[in-house]
Design an enzyme around this catalytic site. Sequence first.
Site: not given
Ligand code: 26Q
Length: 754
Positions: A312, A492-493, A498, A599, A603
């Site tokens: 992702h 979004k986050r 972003k 996503t 929406k």
């Molecule tokens: C990794 C290492 C250490 C701590 C935390 C993490 C970590 C935590 C959460 C890495 C990534 C995430 C979340 C990622 C995420 O939400 N990605 C999003 O996924 C969506 C669904 O596929 C995409 O639409 C977005 O583009 C993408 O940013």
Amino acid sequence: MNGSVSEKLTQLCGKPLERATDREVYLALLRLVEELAGQRVEPVRGRKLYYISAEFLMGKLLSNNLINLGLYDQVRDCLERTGHRLSDIEELEPEPSLGNGGLGRLAACFLDSLATLNLPGDGIGLRYHCGLFRQKFADGRQTELPDPWLTDEGWAKRTDTVYPVELAGTVYQARLYRLAVTGYNGGTNQLNLFDLDTVDESVITGGIAMDKTCVDKNLTLFLYPDDSDEAGRLLRIYQQYLMVSAGAQLILAECEARGCTLHDLPDYAAIQINDTHPSMVIPELIRLLEQRGIGFDEAVDIVTRTCAYTNHTILAEALETWPRTYLEQVVPQLMPIIQQLDALARTRSDDGTTAIIDDRGGVHMAHMDIHFTHSTNGVAALHTEILKSSELANFYKLYPEKFNNKTNGITFRRWLLACNPRLTGEIESLIGPGFKQGAGQLEGLLPLARDRAVLERLGGIKRANKEDLARWLEEKQGARVDPAAMFSIQSKRLHAYKRQQLNLLYLIHQYFEIQAGHMPPVPLVSIFGAKAAPAYTIAKDIIHALLTLSAVIDETPEVRQWLQIVFVENYNVTAAEKMIPACDLSEQISLASKEASGTGNMKFMLNGAVTLGTMDGANVEIAQRVGEENIYIFGQSSGQVIHRYDAGDYRAREWYDADPNLRRAIDFLTGPEMLARGSAESLGRLRDDLMNSDWFQTLPDFNAYLVRKGQALADYAHDPLGWQSKCLTNIAKAGYFSSDRTIAEYDRDIWHLG
Ligand code: 26Q
């Protein structure tokens, strides 16, 4: 259902509904849904999916369950007749925020679509006691509070099933909780969430800080515990292993109960690894199979054929790499297996970059996934191409057949039927109800793109939704906005890639322009919703700058009539459901190549907003479908961006020096108006970052963003019907972005369920 809804609810309440409190009605509805969902559980034949994910961002479930069970209208009417309002009852339900953003919400949409398509597919995750922190603004800054959501009653039911999980030499008992997932006119699947009985909220020491030493008490307290120190990082590994070990035991037990010998596991189970957080399921399954007498080579083969991996993110810093010393400490039982897998991976390529354990002892979870699953997918066409051509190019050379794309999707039940009943009703009256399950049928709206009466009604619906949002904003946080203004939304986050900071610079620019007498063609209300990771300094600086600018504008009456900023506190699924139907302009302005898919973009489109965006993630596919006259695209291409990174020749300072508008906007951050209300340290740090570093290349896209946004405002102001026609085309072309389509593709290419 036997008898009417009202008889059934009366019976469940134990008294006439007229005399029941909202809370009693809520509990009766919970039980009603459970009973009916239970009747839809089908025995599984053939292969069943297990979607393992650290996040399931479910949102409130009552209304969605009622819609999916076909009861929504009956229940709403019955409650109204007896003096209750379904919307008041919805307020009583706590939102399970067991996710950060996109990845967790995607998992929730996928569960909805699996059940809707009658595919056997359960989720596996953790029952965090507190979801993502609750965001509060104080003195123009984000503060974080715990978000406890568990109550005595709720959707997740405790079971008697427990599995032993060994962490750092101590055995813990992981208890299974189950939550029914209903499909729209479909079946019922389960979300399996694991927890320890010993977890204790009293070790929270204030805010979201806690005593990190007593694992038995804190293991599942928080989603993403603060990992700025070693104890926090170790805790993440503890959590991940609890999830995958209990999950793997559940999978094997269920398959064996259906007659699986374990040699034939791939005929019974498909396991989807949602990003790298559950990657330890690979060595854990191998360990469990070996324990049951299967040799290493066969175990590796079985696991490879059972598991598949979704990537992702392209951001290097988000690719999990754990120091092997951490794994040796927490999961010593896995280390010999990981070492064997590393040795095996090294026989397949001389290229050190594809090893699992690097020279410095880092264990690359994604590498283990790609070697030892049969499928690696990206989440939008561009993202998958970038994985193949740059980030994971060495793996693509090794395993071209494993790589595939599955463009994300969203469930139309929550993101249209539930959140936008006005628009749903209008669409239904125009093309019938088939689009609710056959999203492609929305294309039936296209011939109406020039129908004046239809376009006017669409405009009216958007206006009514904006009035609802305006009321909600006023009640919730005292913000007063004019629904006649254009509403642009970026929710979004909060992350530098972003580029909420690009929007910020635009707003400062407009502040100057309005003061100079250059009024925009229409007043603009710029709405944000975003949480910043607690330790992410620059992200918090951006929030602070936006909140400070919002206050500056509010105190400048001549600007305020034309421009307003509203930052929605504690953005979550419930807030999104109010904001998205009321949006005119959807801001999807990430640096091209960085947003895997997005996503939210889907929406907003589905709810008839027009996108202002870069050619990034799924924006590219949206643009392809709606055509360039129905989307506002700007900025560098992903190719240009990647080239600039490769060349290493981007100097923010040169852009700052060359563009007086940019200089004026950036300098304003530390000018007297901002410093009168904001923090010199925080604003100074942001200004310095933008001028001297700007890793996500905000400055090169600034001018193009100004121009494109100006065009969008002008079109909106001068040609309202033309604008509604763009909105209609966006709705009509949104069908492709249904998660029903995405799930059907996963099933066709990867899972082969049932
Ligand atoms: C990794 C290492 C250490 C701590 C935390 C993490 C970590 C935590 C959460 C890495 C990534 C995430 C979340 C990622 C995420 O939400 N990605 C999003 O996924 C969506 C669904 O596929 C995409 O639409 C977005 O583009 C993408 O940013």
